[in-house]
Scaffold this motif. Structure first.
Motif, mmCIF file in Angstrom:
data_model
loop_
_atom_site.group_PDB
_atom_site.id
_atom_site.type_symbol
_atom_site.label_atom_id
_atom_site.label_comp_id
_atom_site.label_asym_id
_atom_site.label_seq_id
_atom_site.Cartn_x
_atom_site.Cartn_y
_atom_site.Cartn_z
ATOM 1 N N ILE A 1 0.831 -1.202 0.000
ATOM 2 C CA ILE A 1 0.000 0.000 0.000
ATOM 3 C C ILE A 1 0.866 1.251 0.000
ATOM 4 C CG2 ILE A 1 -1.633 1.347 1.392
ATOM 5 C CD1 ILE A 1 -2.953 -1.311 2.165
ATOM 6 N N TYR A 2 1.958 1.224 0.759
ATOM 7 C CA TYR A 2 2.899 2.340 0.781
ATOM 8 C C TYR A 2 3.461 2.588 -0.620
ATOM 9 C CZ TYR A 2 7.275 4.822 1.808
ATOM 10 O OH TYR A 2 8.321 5.718 1.819
ATOM 11 N N SER A 3 3.824 1.520 -1.320
ATOM 12 C CA SER A 3 4.357 1.647 -2.679
ATOM 13 C C SER A 3 3.302 2.209 -3.632
ATOM 14 C CB SER A 3 4.841 0.288 -3.203
ATOM 15 O OG SER A 3 6.004 -0.142 -2.528
ATOM 16 N N LEU A 4 2.066 1.761 -3.505
ATOM 17 C CA LEU A 4 0.995 2.244 -4.373
ATOM 18 C C LEU A 4 0.740 3.736 -4.178
ATOM 19 C CD1 LEU A 4 -1.582 -0.695 -4.142
ATOM 20 C CD2 LEU A 4 -0.305 0.021 -6.174
ATOM 21 N N VAL A 5 0.713 4.180 -2.927
ATOM 22 C CA VAL A 5 0.501 5.604 -2.648
ATOM 23 C C VAL A 5 1.664 6.424 -3.197
ATOM 24 C CG1 VAL A 5 0.311 7.342 -0.816
ATOM 25 C CG2 VAL A 5 -0.941 5.187 -0.626
ATOM 26 N N PHE B 1 -4.164 12.052 8.986
ATOM 27 C CA PHE B 1 -4.056 13.513 8.875
ATOM 28 C C PHE B 1 -2.655 13.926 8.437
ATOM 29 C CE2 PHE B 1 -2.715 17.490 10.931
ATOM 30 C CZ PHE B 1 -3.597 18.380 10.339
ATOM 31 N N PHE B 2 -1.642 13.396 9.126
ATOM 32 C CA PHE B 2 -0.268 13.776 8.798
ATOM 33 C C PHE B 2 0.156 13.249 7.427
ATOM 34 C CE2 PHE B 2 0.166 14.035 13.551
ATOM 35 C CZ PHE B 2 0.376 15.413 13.583
ATOM 36 N N GLY B 3 -0.405 12.096 7.036
ATOM 37 C CA GLY B 3 -0.062 11.547 5.734
ATOM 38 C C GLY B 3 -0.651 12.339 4.588
ATOM 39 N N MET B 4 -1.783 12.996 4.824
ATOM 40 C CA MET B 4 -2.475 13.713 3.751
ATOM 41 C C MET B 4 -2.229 15.212 3.776
ATOM 42 S SD MET B 4 -6.122 11.670 3.664
ATOM 43 C CE MET B 4 -6.625 12.450 2.122
ATOM 44 N N THR B 5 -1.468 15.689 4.770
ATOM 45 C CA THR B 5 -1.162 17.117 4.862
ATOM 46 C C THR B 5 0.349 17.314 4.876
ATOM 47 O OG1 THR B 5 -1.151 17.144 7.296
ATOM 48 C CG2 THR B 5 -3.269 17.472 6.200
ATOM 49 N N ARG B 6 0.766 18.538 5.053
ATOM 50 C CA ARG B 6 2.192 18.880 5.066
ATOM 51 C C ARG B 6 2.727 19.042 6.484
ATOM 52 N NH1 ARG B 6 3.106 17.391 -0.065
ATOM 53 N NH2 ARG B 6 1.789 18.511 -1.521
ATOM 54 N N TYR B 7 1.981 18.569 7.469
ATOM 55 C CA TYR B 7 2.358 18.829 8.845
ATOM 56 C C TYR B 7 3.180 17.716 9.491
ATOM 57 C CZ TYR B 7 -1.092 22.550 8.461
ATOM 58 O OH TYR B 7 -1.780 23.658 8.062
ATOM 59 N N SER B 8 3.498 16.685 8.742
ATOM 60 C CA SER B 8 4.243 15.559 9.305
ATOM 61 C C SER B 8 5.623 16.007 9.788
ATOM 62 C CB SER B 8 4.401 14.457 8.269
ATOM 63 O OG SER B 8 5.114 13.361 8.809
ATOM 64 N N HIS C 1 3.638 7.374 6.889
ATOM 65 C CA HIS C 1 2.300 7.301 7.483
ATOM 66 C C HIS C 1 1.394 6.315 6.746
ATOM 67 C CE1 HIS C 1 2.959 10.556 10.321
ATOM 68 N NE2 HIS C 1 3.489 11.275 9.359
ATOM 69 N N PHE C 2 1.534 6.238 5.427
ATOM 70 C CA PHE C 2 0.639 5.358 4.684
ATOM 71 C C PHE C 2 1.037 3.887 4.822
ATOM 72 C CE2 PHE C 2 -0.612 9.331 2.613
ATOM 73 C CZ PHE C 2 -1.983 9.186 2.688
ATOM 74 N N ALA C 3 2.267 3.623 5.249
ATOM 75 C CA ALA C 3 2.631 2.250 5.614
ATOM 76 C C ALA C 3 1.904 1.880 6.897
ATOM 77 C CB ALA C 3 4.141 2.130 5.795
ATOM 78 N N HIS C 4 1.798 2.828 7.826
ATOM 79 C CA HIS C 4 1.047 2.592 9.066
ATOM 80 C C HIS C 4 -0.422 2.319 8.753
ATOM 81 C CE1 HIS C 4 4.115 5.306 11.423
ATOM 82 N NE2 HIS C 4 4.663 4.222 10.906
ATOM 83 N N ALA D 1 -2.509 -1.148 9.244
ATOM 84 C CA ALA D 1 -3.730 -1.128 10.056
ATOM 85 C C ALA D 1 -4.916 -1.671 9.267
ATOM 86 C CB ALA D 1 -4.014 0.298 10.529
ATOM 87 N N LEU D 2 -5.006 -1.307 7.990
ATOM 88 C CA LEU D 2 -6.124 -1.760 7.155
ATOM 89 C C LEU D 2 -6.080 -3.268 6.944
ATOM 90 C CD1 LEU D 2 -8.535 -1.200 5.294
ATOM 91 C CD2 LEU D 2 -6.896 -0.767 3.439
ATOM 92 N N ILE D 3 -4.919 -3.795 6.561
ATOM 93 C CA ILE D 3 -4.791 -5.235 6.354
ATOM 94 C C ILE D 3 -5.013 -5.979 7.674
ATOM 95 C CG2 ILE D 3 -3.289 -7.098 5.567
ATOM 96 C CD1 ILE D 3 -4.165 -5.168 3.368
#
Length: 243
Positions: free
Chosen positions: A99-103, A204-211, A217-220, A224-226
């Motif tokens: 999923i991280y690679s896809l994003v 939130f942090f994955g979709m914004t610039r505030y990380s 974040h998208f690996a997390h 979590a999804l899987i």
């Protein structure tokens, strides 16, 4: 709380520690071989979807992940058995990497297509990726966009965080009333509230610039999804232990 290490978790921690310490003792860098690279990067290998789970960038990174694996994984391994827990752990870790690679590919391809529309050839784009240099007079993209484009291609992912997030979600599904506490908010909160709060923060942090820092974040979120889907299926179908 029973602090005894279960068999699978003990061996997972041992391998993680060895792969953190050994490169430093041997003065060798295994990043290009074992870390998860962008699929179009020359250093990418399909095995990295497994091996990146055993690589860590710093001691705090390793410590945090191994603590999470032990704290939340122990009751799951006791309930499921060693083999079932290992199947779950590797499934969510590999799924998190995919999923991280896809994003990353989606984000990378968006800039790539803009460069193609500006008239750049694939060779010229590859030169930018190899050198990090470009003519900003003919490329109207911001320095930040181009820097992120370059970073997506070159920055490998390491760590067991995706797998640990899957373990965390499964723990919350089976032990939803267990009391947990955030480091920055040391107030005990039930897992059924604590875990969604953590996931919303990552989203939130994955979709914004505030990380803060280079956090995948998208690996997390992927782990979590899987983890949720697999644990939900097992829970509702009452799968037996796998010894």
């Amino acid at each position: 709380m029973n602090t005894k290490l279960t068999e699978a978790i003990k061996h997972l921690i041992i391998v993680n520690v060895i792969l953190f310490v050994a490169p430093q003792l041997l003065k060798m860098d295994f990043t290009n071989i074992l870390a998860l690279h962008f699929p179009q990067n020359e250093h990418f290998g399909f095995w990295q979807y497994v091996t990146h789970m055993f690589m860590h960038g710093s001691f705090p990174h390793l410590l945090f992940n191994m603590y999470g694996l032990w704290a939340f994984g122990t009751p799951l391994e006791k309930m499921w058995g060693r083999n079932k827990f290992l199947f779950f752990y590797f499934s969510v870790g590999i799924g998190a990497g995919l999923i991280y690679s896809l994003v990353n590919y989606y984000q990378f391809n968006g800039v790539y297509q803009q460069l193609v529309e500006l008239g750049l050839s694939s060779t010229e784009i590859q030169h930018i990726l190899n050198s990090g240099q470009y003519n900003d007079s003919i490329i109207p993209l911001s320095n930040k966009e181009m820097s992120e484009f370059y970073s997506l291609y070159h920055t490998p992912a390491v760590g067991a965080s995706g797998a640990v997030y899957g373990v965390l979600v499964a723990f919350g599904m089976y032990f939803k009333d267990a009391k947990l506490a955030l480091i920055f908010l040391p107030i005990p909160i039930a897992a059924k509230y604590f875990i969604p709060l953590i996931l919303v923060g990552d989203l939130f942090f994955g979709m914004t610039r505030y990380s803060i820092g280079n956090i995948a974040h998208f690996a997390h979120i992927g782990g979590a999804l899987i983890g949720f889907l697999l644990a939900w299926y097992w829970k509702n179908n009452q799968f037996k232990r796998w010894n």
